[in-house]
Design an enzyme around this catalytic site. Structure first.
Site, short mmCIF file in Angstrom:
data_model
loop_
_atom_site.label_atom_id
_atom_site.label_comp_id
_atom_site.label_asym_id
_atom_site.label_seq_id
_atom_site.Cartn_x
_atom_site.Cartn_y
_atom_site.Cartn_z
N LYS A 238 6.77 -7.59 -2.93
CA LYS A 238 7.44 -7.13 -1.71
C LYS A 238 6.96 -7.95 -0.50
O LYS A 238 7.75 -8.38 0.34
CB LYS A 238 7.15 -5.64 -1.46
CG LYS A 238 7.97 -4.72 -2.35
CD LYS A 238 7.47 -3.28 -2.27
CE LYS A 238 8.15 -2.41 -3.31
NZ LYS A 238 7.50 -1.12 -3.52
N GLN B 275 3.58 3.10 -1.22
CA GLN B 275 3.88 2.87 -2.64
C GLN B 275 3.55 4.12 -3.46
O GLN B 275 2.48 4.71 -3.32
CB GLN B 275 3.06 1.66 -3.14
CG GLN B 275 3.32 1.27 -4.58
CD GLN B 275 4.70 0.69 -4.82
OE1 GLN B 275 5.31 0.12 -3.91
NE2 GLN B 275 5.20 0.82 -6.02
N ASP C 132 12.26 3.32 2.53
CA ASP C 132 12.48 3.79 1.15
C ASP C 132 13.64 4.79 1.09
O ASP C 132 14.17 5.05 0.01
CB ASP C 132 11.23 4.53 0.64
CG ASP C 132 10.35 3.65 -0.24
OD1 ASP C 132 10.89 2.80 -0.95
OD2 ASP C 132 9.12 3.86 -0.22
#
Ligand code: GUN
Length: 289
Positions: A54, A98, A121
């Site tokens: 990422k 995460q 997200d």
């Protein structure tokens, strides 16, 4: 019939190029590049790999990437304090914590603490609710990527039978919302579904997101179906090594489906490209607010 492969790598490269153009324009207009901050708690090796890719993808499109790596024994209060600091930081447009988090931390509480405008997200209940009610939202990256690939294969999906296998907040539920918004006729199957084979046989679109290797057998598919495989299962390759495989029996599906995504090289690259697109979208929305 031999299925056509939906090339996630190529589609993702095109989306990243589009994002890079948008990032350059944003940076010229606002005197700063959009910023994405990733928070990783603990040392799960798979998570560390995802977080590394990422960060690399973020800088490649011209955005500012920051990563906070915290020890596994970080307290929930410490993590919430970091999220609060990132919420208040004007240079941070996107915050990604995460998952999975260590068991002593309540993920729902952490997700709910993220500013919904920075929730790249799309996991915050505000964004989930906005998606469910048809309002503009930051949409979870994996289902967004799947939808782009479905659109690439089929174009209009109005009235088609779509089967989503898996009901997670990260993939299954938002996927069903996106397909419903696109006027498909949507069924959600899950671990308690009685006649999975019957549902698969009727589906024009199958999105498999359960994390069970080769659950969807090719012979069950409706001929010509569009098959999107979200599974990322590590299995024994037989030579002492492991390999990644999907939730779909790929070889069997190739002979029967109309379209299929490979694993790896399908959904995975699209997810990261959609994360970059969400970060640009968040930066634009914050700049306009
Ligand atoms: N872990 C696995 N997939 C994801 C994702 O899309 N977002 C976050 N935050 N964690 C994940």
């Amino acid at each position: 019939m031999t299925a056509r492969i939906i090339d996630g790598k190529a589609r993702a490269a095109a989306l990243r190029a589009e994002v890079a153009t948008g990032v350059a324009a944003f940076t010229a207009a606002h005197g700063r590049a959009p910023g994405l901050t990733v928070v990783l708690v603990g040392d799960d090796p798979a998570s560390a790999v995802y977080v590394g890719s990422k960060g690399k993808a973020t800088t490649e499109v011209g955005m500012i990437s920051a990563t906070h790596r915290l020890p596994a024994d970080t307290s929930e209060a410490e993590l919430l304090a970091l999220v609060a600091a990132l919420n208040a930081d004007e240079t941070v447009d996107g915050i990604l914590v995460q998952l999975p988090l260590p068991r002593h931390i309540d993920s729902d509480r952490v997700i709910a603490a993220i500013d919904p405008m920075k929730d790249v997200d799309g996991f915050h209940p505000v964004n989930a609710g906005r998606l469910a009610t048809g309002l503009d939202a930051l949409v979870p990256c994996t289902p967004s990527g799947c939808m782009l690939m479905i659109r690439e294969a089929l174009g209009d999906v109005t009235g088609l039978e779509a089967l989503v296998i898996g009901r997670s907040n990260i993939v299954g539920k938002p996927m069903a919302a996106l397909l419903t918004a696109a006027s498909a006729t949507v069924t959600i199957a899950h671990s308690r579904t009685r006649d999975l084979a019957g549902h698969v046989a009727r589906a024009d679109i199958v999105v498999a997101a359960v994390g069970v290797a080769h659950l969807v057998k090719g012979a069950l598919l409706k001929p010509g179906a569009c098959v999107i495989d979200v599974g990322m299962n590590r299995i024994d390759a037989g030579d002492g090594k492991t390999r990644l495989t999907g939730d779909v029996d790929y070889e069997g599906a190739l002979a029967r489906a109309g379209w299929i995504t490979p694993v790896p090289g399908g959904v995975g690259p699209m997810t990261i490209a959609c994360l970059l697109a969400n970060t640009l979208k968040a930066a634009r929305a914050r700049a306009a607010a």
